[in-house]
Design an enzyme around this catalytic site. Structure first.
Site, mmCIF file in Angstrom:
data_model
loop_
_atom_site.group_PDB
_atom_site.id
_atom_site.type_symbol
_atom_site.label_atom_id
_atom_site.label_comp_id
_atom_site.label_asym_id
_atom_site.label_seq_id
_atom_site.Cartn_x
_atom_site.Cartn_y
_atom_site.Cartn_z
ATOM 1 N N GLU A 99 42.597 37.655 -27.048
ATOM 2 C CA GLU A 99 43.352 37.996 -25.839
ATOM 3 C C GLU A 99 44.046 36.729 -25.348
ATOM 4 O OE1 GLU A 99 40.840 39.930 -22.953
ATOM 5 O OE2 GLU A 99 39.862 41.137 -24.485
ATOM 6 N N ARG A 121 31.698 47.888 -16.008
ATOM 7 C CA ARG A 121 31.477 47.741 -17.450
ATOM 8 C C ARG A 121 30.389 46.700 -17.682
ATOM 9 N NH1 ARG A 121 36.765 44.301 -19.692
ATOM 10 N NH2 ARG A 121 36.380 42.470 -18.441
ATOM 11 N N ASN A 139 32.669 43.939 -26.724
ATOM 12 C CA ASN A 139 33.734 43.169 -26.080
ATOM 13 C C ASN A 139 33.107 42.147 -25.154
ATOM 14 O OD1 ASN A 139 36.765 42.991 -25.492
ATOM 15 N ND2 ASN A 139 35.860 43.009 -23.447
ATOM 16 N N GLU A 140 33.319 40.890 -25.493
ATOM 17 C CA GLU A 140 32.891 39.777 -24.655
ATOM 18 C C GLU A 140 31.410 39.846 -24.277
ATOM 19 O OE1 GLU A 140 35.741 39.561 -21.417
ATOM 20 O OE2 GLU A 140 37.024 38.282 -22.630
ATOM 21 N N GLU A 174 42.079 47.193 -13.349
ATOM 22 C CA GLU A 174 42.902 46.080 -13.832
ATOM 23 C C GLU A 174 44.400 46.350 -13.722
ATOM 24 O OE1 GLU A 174 41.459 44.673 -17.620
ATOM 25 O OE2 GLU A 174 39.770 43.708 -16.630
HETATM 26 C C1 GAL Z 1 38.947 40.059 -20.643
HETATM 27 C C2 GAL Z 1 38.492 41.393 -21.189
HETATM 28 C C3 GAL Z 1 39.561 42.448 -21.135
HETATM 29 C C4 GAL Z 1 40.227 42.438 -19.811
HETATM 30 C C5 GAL Z 1 40.780 41.070 -19.550
HETATM 31 C C6 GAL Z 1 41.522 40.985 -18.245
HETATM 32 O O1 GAL Z 1 37.878 39.289 -20.217
HETATM 33 O O2 GAL Z 1 38.043 41.277 -22.507
HETATM 34 O O3 GAL Z 1 38.975 43.699 -21.373
HETATM 35 O O4 GAL Z 1 39.316 42.814 -18.854
HETATM 36 O O5 GAL Z 1 39.716 40.148 -19.516
HETATM 37 O O6 GAL Z 1 40.674 41.092 -17.166
#
Ligand code: GAL
Length: 680
Positions: free
Chosen positions: A316, A112, A150-151, A366
């Protein structure tokens, strides 16, 4: 529609991926979330193909169906633009959208965040997908807000595609107008790096031994930040045309090479942060990261988030074990830690907490990055703890909207932050002093804020009793004027070594050091040196307190009304001033010649009268954090126990325990990982 961050309550949410699960699970999932107090979900940040399966073929049925269900059960939704994961059809047909390694190898489809922010094609396709999604979904009753992408800059914060070099040239033309000015700013006469055409300039490339022109590198970091900010604005400008009044736009940050203050000012209503305190326990990194702070270190990141948005959200929040196939593996939160980490976020100013993620994914990279639930989705200890958090939040609604209270501000700015990443001389003092201050402040229970000098208003800045600008290497006239005004109005400013030796190009100034702050500090620096590794750390004694002067020493001399406060000891320059002060207007500036150790920072906090401001209210061990939020003159004190052990807190005043409503005084036990929130 009720929304979040309105100052009336603290809301719980979770990250949900309807595209990962059989539809038959959706309704039960949403109802179970609601039953434990989760009222908001974030969806769709990686689901481009669910809307545009093939180029130009748009189909909105999938999320229409899901949103209809959300409306039926009463779940509120944060919808995302899906641009962090462009589909295979896109990157295959338009490889120019891909990011690349510095040597030019493209980042291919399969993970990604493989795109770049400057490909004209990607900007065009982004505008289309964002417009289509916003046009179709924005009026939906369940939606309360939007997340961009996202991020931004997670995983990669450097970009080396051809589009980036083209855009870099435009950025530089706008900045410098002529090649002469650029050559001057980058000092290209050194090692014969002179440019005679804009087309000769690229993003930094692989060079013979990696020691690239530092002024070029500094502008490159600014360029990346500018690229992200432009990209975020492209998306938010489109969203703004469609979203309902009252709905918000945010994004989850904070990553490298990005001026989040600017991005927030231009494109967001507030920032959200992704908080994973369990990184403090990751097995692969444990030896490197290990210190007595572990998960408590995340408070420094939460302080960062608050410097960007005074009240912010957690998009998150860690709720399970961590890890993917290539690293970051860590244990499950121990009983109490989900609550502790949630309260850590709230203590620092978050009024929205969204757990990552509802149920752990059974496929992909993940499978170890656990959510609240494990793969089966059965009820578990972590779900119960989330429900308990919700009950606590019901008792502390009055905290919502309260502002974090600090008398000490640590001044920062992006230019110095980026320069310290490029320059080991600067980096060594910056990183060491940053952690030294954090530890001294944390362990002495002295709440503090970060203050971004070029974004914070003068009025807000002047509200701090003490400002510490550990290493103001790059200084500008505007920044110095702001600091001067702060001191004139009664503030106390403390600067550490190496101030003012660079200008904003990153080149060294020929003025006497500390350059632009010489007069404000009443200090001259006739000589300076690293502390030799085989020498003891020199120190000074100030008001009976020891000030170790680590890593680097500026040898000071008073000028223009400067007063010698302390001198170096235990060095060949013993007897030379190490600390000089000067009064200006109603305030005072201190210039300290070294980098800071934890002991030095604590001595200054005590000597300047700002250490432990709540010591008359309560006494507690160093393993606990205190954070205070304030609203309408009422203070809320968060006490967070990061240790496994029960600890004793002594309350000197009668305080109301918000969780129970009980009045407490005297000795109180706080269990391992326990938290309390008191009204003062
Ligand atoms: C964050 C991300 C999520 C997921 C999470 C756990 O950085 O926004 O999509 O990847 O970490 O790895």
């Amino acid at each position: 529609m009720e929304n979040i961050l309105r100052g009336d309550k603290i809301t719980l949410g979770t990250c949900y991926y309807p595209e990962h699960w059989d539809k038959s699970l959706w309704e039960d999932d949403l109802k179970r979330m609601l039953s434990v107090g989760i009222e908001v979900i974030r969806i769709a940040e990686f689901a481009w193909s669910k809307v545009e399966y093939r180029e130009g073929e748009f189909n909105f049925d999938f999320f229409d169906e899901f949103l209809e269900l959300a409306a039926k059960v009463g779940m509120k939704v944060i919808f995302c633009t899906p641009t962090a994961t462009p589909p295979a059809w896109l990157t295959d047909k338009y490889p120019e959208v891909l990011n690349a390694r510095q040597d030019g190898v493209l980042f291919r489809h399969g993970a990604r965040r493989h795109y770049n922010y400057n490909s004209k094609k990607y900007l065009e396709l982004t505008a289309i997908i964002v417009e289509k999604i916003a046009e179709h979904y924005a009026k939906h009753e369940s939606i309360i807000g939007w997340q961009l992408d996202n991020e931004f800059n997670c995983e990669h914060w450097e970009f080396y595609s051809e589009s980036d070099s083209l855009a870099f040239r435009v950025f530089l033309k706008n900045k410098y107008e002529t090649l002469e000015k650029l050559n001057e700013a980058w000092g290209t006469m050194f090692w014969n790096q002179i440019y005679t055409s804009w087309d000769e300039i690229y993003v930094p490339r692989t060079t013979s031994f990696g020691n690239n022109n530092p002024h070029h590198l500094l502008d490159y970091k600014r360029f990346i930040s500018d690229s992200v900010c432009r990209y975020a604005k492209l998306q938010s400008d489109i969203l703004k045309k469609y979203i309902k009044p009252g709905d918000f736009i945010t994004t989850n940050s904070i990553f490298g090479n990005l001026d989040c203050c600017r991005m927030t000012e231009e494109s967001l209503d507030f920032i959200t942060y992704d908080s994973y305190p369990n990184f403090g326990y990751c097995l692969n990194d444990f030896e490197r990261m290990k210190d007595e702070l572990n998960d408590r270190k995340w408070s420094i990141n939460l302080t960062e988030a608050r410097a960007i948005s005074r009240i912010f959200g957690i998009m998150e929040q860690q709720s399970g074990s961590t890890g993917n196939h290539i690293g970051m593996e860590g244990p499950a939160p121990r009983p109490g830690q989900i609550t502790l980490w949630t309260m850590q976020s709230i203590a620092h100013g978050a009024d929205y907490i969204s757990y990552f993620r509802w149920r752990t994914c059974t496929m992909g990279s993940e499978i170890y990055w656990h959510g609240i639930l494990d793969y089966s989705g059965r009820d578990n200890r972590r779900l119960k703890e989330v429900g308990d958090v919700y009950k606590k939040l019901q008792c502390m609604k009055e905290v919502a909207g309260a502002r974090f209270k600090a008398e000490v501000g640590i001044v920062k700015d992006y230019d110095n932050g980026w320069d310290s990443e490029l320059d080991v001389w600067h980096g060594r003092i910056e990183w060491s002093s940053r952690m030294a201050w954090f530890k001294a402040l944390e362990k002495s229970h002295t709440p503090f804020d970060f203050c971004y000098l070029d974004h914070i208003s003068q009025e807000e800045l002047n509200g701090y009793k003490v400002l510490v600008y550990p290493h103001a290497v790059i200084l500008t006239e505007e920044g110095v004027n702001k600091l001067k005004n702060y001191v004139e109005q009664g503030g106390i400013l403390l600067l550490g070594c190496r101030a003012g030796y660079k200008d904003s190009t990153g080149k060294c100034v020929m003025a006497k050091l500390p350059g632009l702050v010489s007069d404000l500090c009443g200090t001259d620096i006739p000589e300076y040196s690293y502390v030799a590794p085989d020498d003891a750390v020199p120190y000074a004694i100030w008001n009976g307190k020891k000030l170790p002067a680590a890593i680097f020493n500026d040898l000071l001399a008073p000028v223009n009304g400067g007063k010698v406060e302390a001198e170096y000891e235990d060095a060949y320059y013993a007897g030379t001033p190490a600390l000089i002060s000067k009064e200006t207007g109603k305030g005072k500036t201190y210039y300290f010649g070294g980098a800071f150790t934890e002991e030095t920072a604590l001595s200054f906090l005590e000597g300047l009268g700002v250490a432990s401001p709540y010591k008359d209210v309560l006494t507690l061990p160093a393993c606990c954090e205190i954070s205070v939020r304030e609203k309408d003159g009422i203070k809320y004190i968060f006490v967070l126990n990061y240790s496994k052990e029960n600890i004793e807190v002594t309350l000197h005043n009668e305080l109301t325990n918000l969780y129970t409503g009980a009045i407490e005084k005297g000795e109180v036990t706080l269990e391992g990982y326990g938290t309390k929130v008191y009204r003062l």
